[in-house]
Write a protein that holds these residues in place. Structure first.
Motif, PDB file in Angstrom:
ATOM      1  N   THR A  22      -6.519   8.276   5.256  1.00 10.58           N
ATOM      2  CA  THR A  22      -5.285   8.602   4.541  1.00 10.58           C
ATOM      3  C   THR A  22      -5.297   7.923   3.181  1.00 10.58           C
ATOM      4  OG1 THR A  22      -4.111   6.732   5.554  1.00 10.58           O
ATOM      5  CG2 THR A  22      -3.946   8.857   6.672  1.00 10.58           C
ATOM      6  N   HIS A  23      -4.651   8.550   2.200  1.00 12.92           N
ATOM      7  CA  HIS A  23      -4.532   8.003   0.849  1.00 12.92           C
ATOM      8  C   HIS A  23      -3.062   7.794   0.529  1.00 12.92           C
ATOM      9  CE1 HIS A  23      -8.648   9.848  -0.471  1.00 12.92           C
ATOM     10  NE2 HIS A  23      -8.779   8.859   0.368  1.00 12.92           N
ATOM     11  N   THR A  24      -2.738   6.617   0.000  1.00 14.84           N
ATOM     12  CA  THR A  24      -1.360   6.319  -0.379  1.00 14.84           C
ATOM     13  C   THR A  24      -1.344   5.644  -1.734  1.00 14.84           C
ATOM     14  OG1 THR A  24      -1.485   4.223   0.832  1.00 14.84           O
ATOM     15  CG2 THR A  24      -0.506   6.092   1.987  1.00 14.84           C
ATOM     16  N   ARG A  74      -3.570   2.264  -5.679  1.00 15.70           N
ATOM     17  CA  ARG A  74      -4.010   3.299  -4.739  1.00 15.70           C
ATOM     18  C   ARG A  74      -4.761   2.657  -3.574  1.00 15.70           C
ATOM     19  NH1 ARG A  74      -3.829   5.581  -9.664  1.00 15.70           N
ATOM     20  NH2 ARG A  74      -3.130   7.763  -9.815  1.00 15.70           N
ATOM     21  N   THR A  75      -4.421   3.108  -2.379  1.00 16.27           N
ATOM     22  CA  THR A  75      -5.028   2.551  -1.163  1.00 16.27           C
ATOM     23  C   THR A  75      -5.646   3.668  -0.337  1.00 16.27           C
ATOM     24  OG1 THR A  75      -3.442   0.730  -1.064  1.00 16.27           O
ATOM     25  CG2 THR A  75      -4.604   1.276   0.970  1.00 16.27           C
ATOM     26  N   GLN A  76      -6.838   3.414   0.166  1.00 18.94           N
ATOM     27  CA  GLN A  76      -7.484   4.317   1.122  1.00 18.94           C
ATOM     28  C   GLN A  76      -7.487   3.616   2.477  1.00 18.94           C
ATOM     29  OE1 GLN A  76     -11.056   7.421   1.287  1.00 18.94           O
ATOM     30  NE2 GLN A  76     -11.700   5.491   0.395  1.00 18.94           N
ATOM     31  N   SER A  92       0.807  -1.223   0.000  1.00 19.53           N
ATOM     32  CA  SER A  92       0.000   0.000   0.000  1.00 19.53           C
ATOM     33  C   SER A  92       0.839   1.271   0.000  1.00 19.53           C
ATOM     34  CB  SER A  92      -0.905   0.019   1.237  1.00 19.53           C
ATOM     35  OG  SER A  92      -0.133   0.181   2.410  1.00 19.53           O
ATOM     36  N   VAL A 141      -9.037  -0.893   0.240  1.00 23.42           N
ATOM     37  CA  VAL A 141      -9.350  -0.127   1.448  1.00 23.42           C
ATOM     38  C   VAL A 141      -8.833  -0.923   2.634  1.00 23.42           C
ATOM     39  CG1 VAL A 141     -11.193   0.627   2.994  1.00 23.42           C
ATOM     40  CG2 VAL A 141     -11.353   1.111   0.569  1.00 23.42           C
ATOM     41  N   PHE A 144     -10.215   3.304  -5.880  1.00 22.72           N
ATOM     42  CA  PHE A 144      -9.096   2.763  -5.118  1.00 22.72           C
ATOM     43  C   PHE A 144      -9.008   1.262  -5.371  1.00 22.72           C
ATOM     44  CE2 PHE A 144     -10.118   6.617  -2.811  1.00 22.72           C
ATOM     45  CZ  PHE A 144      -8.860   7.153  -2.551  1.00 22.72           C
TER      46      PHE A 144
END
Length: 291
Positions: A58-60, A66-68, A10, A43, A40
């Motif tokens: 947070t978003h990465t 893409r991960t939330q 992530s 999650v 995303f």
């Protein structure tokens, strides 16, 4: 998947002091996907003992993935399970992959949901009934005021809570996609939903018909759905004030609905109201409730 592997996947660094973690992946196989997954790939629900805010997001990004990440406190997740009003957290908990659960907290929550007995069933039945009653009364008031579209919206929500009651009574935890879940139960509420939404009758006629059905259902379901409240009222000899009931852990989520339920139970002689003197009651008497 362990937290160390998830960190690489992530791009976010996770503290292993967290109570638990669930990862929900983007797939095309399930009929319902959490809105948290929109745009995303994954999650991650991170469970903490306590934190300043109820929910931190947070978003990465790691490569193209893409991960939330949603950080929630244990108390917030417990409320989401009992109240049934946060579909996104529930979807993550139920459908996600448990990747970190050293104390078994997430596993126990899932077992309670799957078994769906005892306190969790009683609380959900009472919460759904309270909201069902609340929306039914709002719809009636809108109809009396000539606001048909507002009455339609409220009675549609009332049917949603009725559907969740039916699913709960059948021994299942209500899914976020409850209308799909109710189809297999041959329940009258699904037929009423179709009657409200696709009938050729006028809108006023449709709403009035559903309100009549709701009223009958409220009367027939009241005792069974209010078991938790009746047990609380009978747990001591002294009558309860509304303030005391709202501070009770089993009822604290229902600030808007509980007064209405109490009045309905009194009107049907299910409970009694007692007027007594109190310093903060002004010129009147304080009202308390008991069996």
């Amino acid at each position: 998947m362990e937290l160390s592997n998830l960190t690489l996947f992530s791009g976010e660094t996770f503290d292993e002091s967290v109570l638990g973690a669930v990862a929900l992946h983007q797939t095309g196989n399930t009929p319902f996907q959490s809105a948290l997954l929109h745009d995303f790939d994954m999650v991650v629900l991170m469970l903490h003992e306590e934190q300043e805010k109820e929910r931190i997001i947070t978003h990465t990004m790691a490569g193209e993935r893409r991960t939330q990440s949603v950080h929630v406190s244990l108390s917030a997740l417990e409320r989401a399970v009992m109240a049934g009003d946060n579909n996104e957290l529930l979807t993550s908990l139920i459908a996600g992959e448990v990747i970190w659960d050293p104390q078994g907290i997430l596993g126990e929550m899932r077992r309670e949901i799957i078994q769906f007995q005892g306190p969790i069933k009683e609380r959900i039945l009472f919460m759904e009934f309270s909201r069902f009653l609340h929306m039914y009364v709002k719809s009636k008031r809108y109809m009396e005021a000539g606001c048909t579209m507002d009455a339609y919206n409220c009675v549609l929500i009332a049917l949603y809570h009725w559907a969740r009651i039916e699913v709960s009574e059948a021994g299942c935890f209500p899914d976020p996609a409850v209308w799909e879940q109710i189809k297999g139960l041959n329940s009258s509420v699904h037929k009423l939903y179709e009657e409200l939404t696709v009938s050729t009758e006028t809108l006023d006629q449709r709403v009035e018909l559903i309100l009549l059905a709701c009223e009958f259902s409220i009367m027939s379901k009241m005792s069974d759905c209010c078991t938790i409240l009746l047990n609380i009222l009978g747990s001591r000899k002294e009558p309860w004030s509304i303030k005391e009931l709202l501070q009770h852990s089993g009822l604290s989520q229902l600030g808007a609905e509980l007064p209405l339920v109490l009045r309905k139970l009194v009107s049907r002689s299910q409970i009694r109201e007692i007027a007594s003197w109190a310093e903060d009651a002004g010129d009147g008497h304080a009202v308390r409730y008991t069996l």
